[in-house]
Design a protein around this motif. Structure first.
Motif, PDB file in Angstrom:
ATOM      1  N   VAL A  62       0.888  -1.160   0.000  1.00 60.26           N
ATOM      2  CA  VAL A  62       0.000   0.000   0.000  1.00 60.26           C
ATOM      3  C   VAL A  62       0.924   1.206   0.000  1.00 60.26           C
TER       4      VAL A  62
ATOM      5  N   VAL B  99      -1.440  -1.168  -4.038  1.00 59.57           N
ATOM      6  CA  VAL B  99      -2.573  -0.259  -3.851  1.00 59.57           C
ATOM      7  C   VAL B  99      -1.987   1.133  -3.689  1.00 59.57           C
TER       8      VAL B  99
ATOM      9  N   PHE C 282      -6.714   4.240  -4.803  1.00 60.45           N
ATOM     10  CA  PHE C 282      -7.638   4.771  -3.808  1.00 60.45           C
ATOM     11  C   PHE C 282      -7.372   6.253  -3.687  1.00 60.45           C
TER      12      PHE C 282
ATOM     13  N   LEU D 229     -10.413  -1.740   0.680  1.00 62.76           N
ATOM     14  CA  LEU D 229      -9.030  -2.173   0.777  1.00 62.76           C
ATOM     15  C   LEU D 229      -8.941  -3.531   1.471  1.00 62.76           C
TER      16      LEU D 229
END
Length: 131
Positions: free
Chosen positions: A50, A89, A112, A124
């Motif tokens: 992430v 992500v 995102f 997520l």
């Protein structure tokens, strides 16, 4: 195991706790320098990243350490070079139309848009559970 790379410490820690509360292992780092130390584990111990795309070379938040390393874009490229199929992500405040085309077309990348609210956080977690 999830690696969170985010220079805003408060947000990074909250996100890390949310991920851990869902039963996933999670390591949180606040700079590219710290992330680079973990790159050898990408693919073996680290299964998803992430990444804050808007990390800056000088640090953008008062609770961030001084930062003179790579930007989120550069970290993304390094991760892709290491493992082209690594799920990444991206978290960003950039408008979608200003993002690099490869982020939008890469089937292993999800985007995102910040601010991250509870609905996006749930999404997520859904991505993590789908791996």
């Amino acid at each position: 195991h999830v690696l969170v790379i985010e220079d805003e410490r408060t947000f990074a820690n909250i996100l890390g706790e949310l991920i851990r509360d869902e039963g996933f292992g999670c390591t949180v780092v606040y700079s590219a320098e710290d992330a680079e130390k973990l790159f050898p584990k990408v693919g073996s111990d680290i299964h998803i990243v992430v990444l804050d795309l808007m990390m800056t070379r000088t640090g953008s938040f008062k609770d961030s350490p001084p930062y003179n390393g790579e930007t989120g874009d550069e970290i993304y490229e390094r991760l892709r070079d290491l493992r082209p199929t690594l799920p990444i992500v991206i978290m960003t405040a950039k408008k979608q139309e200003t993002l690099r085309p490869q982020y939008l077309s890469d089937k292993y990348t999800r985007i995102f848009l910040k601010p991250i609210d509870s609905a996006l956080a749930a999404k997520l977690i859904g991505i993590l559970k789908g791996l």
